[in-house]
Scaffold this motif. Structure first.
Motif, PDB file in Angstrom:
ATOM      1  N   GLU A  95     -30.030  16.757  22.292  1.00  0.00           N
ATOM      2  CA  GLU A  95     -29.655  17.879  21.410  1.00  0.00           C
ATOM      3  C   GLU A  95     -30.862  18.389  20.617  1.00  0.00           C
ATOM      4  OE1 GLU A  95     -27.066  19.793  21.351  1.00  0.00           O
ATOM      5  OE2 GLU A  95     -26.192  18.617  22.966  1.00  0.00           O
ATOM      6  N   LEU A  96     -31.756  17.476  20.220  1.00  0.00           N
ATOM      7  CA  LEU A  96     -32.951  17.902  19.487  1.00  0.00           C
ATOM      8  C   LEU A  96     -33.835  18.773  20.381  1.00  0.00           C
ATOM      9  CD1 LEU A  96     -33.814  14.604  17.539  1.00  0.00           C
ATOM     10  CD2 LEU A  96     -32.835  16.705  16.604  1.00  0.00           C
ATOM     11  N   LYS A  97     -33.876  18.387  21.658  1.00  0.00           N
ATOM     12  CA  LYS A  97     -34.670  19.171  22.619  1.00  0.00           C
ATOM     13  C   LYS A  97     -34.058  20.582  22.779  1.00  0.00           C
ATOM     14  CE  LYS A  97     -35.250  18.224  27.161  1.00  0.00           C
ATOM     15  NZ  LYS A  97     -35.220  17.323  28.310  1.00  0.00           N
ATOM     16  N   VAL A  98     -32.737  20.634  22.857  1.00  0.00           N
ATOM     17  CA  VAL A  98     -32.057  21.932  22.992  1.00  0.00           C
ATOM     18  C   VAL A  98     -32.320  22.791  21.748  1.00  0.00           C
ATOM     19  CG1 VAL A  98     -29.821  23.105  23.208  1.00  0.00           C
ATOM     20  CG2 VAL A  98     -30.259  21.020  24.512  1.00  0.00           C
ATOM     21  N   SER A  99     -32.227  22.181  20.573  1.00  0.00           N
ATOM     22  CA  SER A  99     -32.457  22.941  19.330  1.00  0.00           C
ATOM     23  C   SER A  99     -33.851  23.542  19.320  1.00  0.00           C
ATOM     24  CB  SER A  99     -32.324  22.030  18.105  1.00  0.00           C
ATOM     25  OG  SER A  99     -31.007  21.633  17.962  1.00  0.00           O
ATOM     26  N   GLN A 122     -27.885  33.818  17.313  1.00  0.00           N
ATOM     27  CA  GLN A 122     -27.472  33.172  16.056  1.00  0.00           C
ATOM     28  C   GLN A 122     -26.297  32.210  16.278  1.00  0.00           C
ATOM     29  OE1 GLN A 122     -29.575  33.406  13.471  1.00  0.00           O
ATOM     30  NE2 GLN A 122     -30.591  34.604  15.055  1.00  0.00           N
ATOM     31  N   TRP A 123     -25.437  32.546  17.235  1.00  0.00           N
ATOM     32  CA  TRP A 123     -24.326  31.644  17.562  1.00  0.00           C
ATOM     33  C   TRP A 123     -24.866  30.275  17.993  1.00  0.00           C
ATOM     34  CZ3 TRP A 123     -22.616  28.718  21.633  1.00  0.00           C
ATOM     35  CH2 TRP A 123     -21.304  28.223  21.526  1.00  0.00           C
ATOM     36  N   TYR A 124     -25.939  30.300  18.791  1.00  0.00           N
ATOM     37  CA  TYR A 124     -26.543  29.058  19.291  1.00  0.00           C
ATOM     38  C   TYR A 124     -27.250  28.290  18.167  1.00  0.00           C
ATOM     39  CZ  TYR A 124     -25.364  30.346  24.045  1.00  0.00           C
ATOM     40  OH  TYR A 124     -24.659  30.644  25.180  1.00  0.00           O
ATOM     41  N   VAL A 125     -27.834  29.034  17.248  1.00  0.00           N
ATOM     42  CA  VAL A 125     -28.495  28.375  16.116  1.00  0.00           C
ATOM     43  C   VAL A 125     -27.460  27.575  15.329  1.00  0.00           C
ATOM     44  CG1 VAL A 125     -29.676  28.788  13.909  1.00  0.00           C
ATOM     45  CG2 VAL A 125     -30.328  30.115  15.931  1.00  0.00           C
TER      46      VAL A 125
END
Ligand code: FEO
Length: 171
Positions: A95-99, A122-125
């Protein structure tokens, strides 16, 4: 119309969401064959479905904006794990990699002056903030549980409730 750099970067994100879906599917399957991990199993099956929906959302956006979303080739994810703690550590790492990938995309959308993509992202953020929080909280809980089988039993029993009670969006 999407610029070439934006389209390429969005397609890279499509790939990453697909890889996430596969990675969590593997975690669900591994958990399912361990004794007594029904909660964790359900959690990762659901997580895998969510990642597929994140991928689809991107695909639809790329195509609607005049681009062409590419269906990605996928490598086999990690399929076996040393422990349940190991599964959740990998989950958090992923998840950190995706962020960080989403952050780079947001940055690119600004340098390309693509405000529609910026708005879409922004939805993904927000989603990533939530996913990181869930992954971190569950990893911390497992750290507390350690080798205590009773603790693990309760962790497994509560994991789906945790998700619901904490208001995890089912996207
Ligand atoms: Fe869609 Fe959890 O990254």
């Amino acid at each position: 119309m999407l610029s070439k750099p934006i389209q390429d970067a969005l397609n890279k994100q499509v790939q990453m969401e697909a890889e996430s879906s596969q990675a969590y599917l593997a975690m669900a399957s591994w958990s399912e064959i361990q004794p007594g991990l029904q909660g964790v199993t359900d959690f990762f099956y659901q997580q895998s479905d969510e990642e597929r929906s994140h991928m689809l959302k991107l695909i639809r956006f790329i195509n609607e904006r005049g681009g062409f979303a590419l269906t990605p080739a996928l490598e086999q994810p990690i399929v076996t794990f040393k422990s349940i703690k190991n599964v959740f550590d990998e989950f958090l790492k992923h998840e950190l990699k995706v962020s960080s990938s989403i952050n780079e995309l947001v940055h690119l959308s600004l340098t390309e002056k693509d405000y529609a993509t910026h708005n879409f992202l922004q939805w993904y953020v927000n989603e990533q903030m939530e996913e990181e929080r869930v992954a971190r909280t569950l990893t911390d809980k497992l750290q507390l549980v350690g080798d205590d089988k009773g603790g693990l039993y309760l962790f497994d029993r509560d994991i789906m409730n945790f998700r619901g009670a904490e208001g995890k969006k089912s996207q």
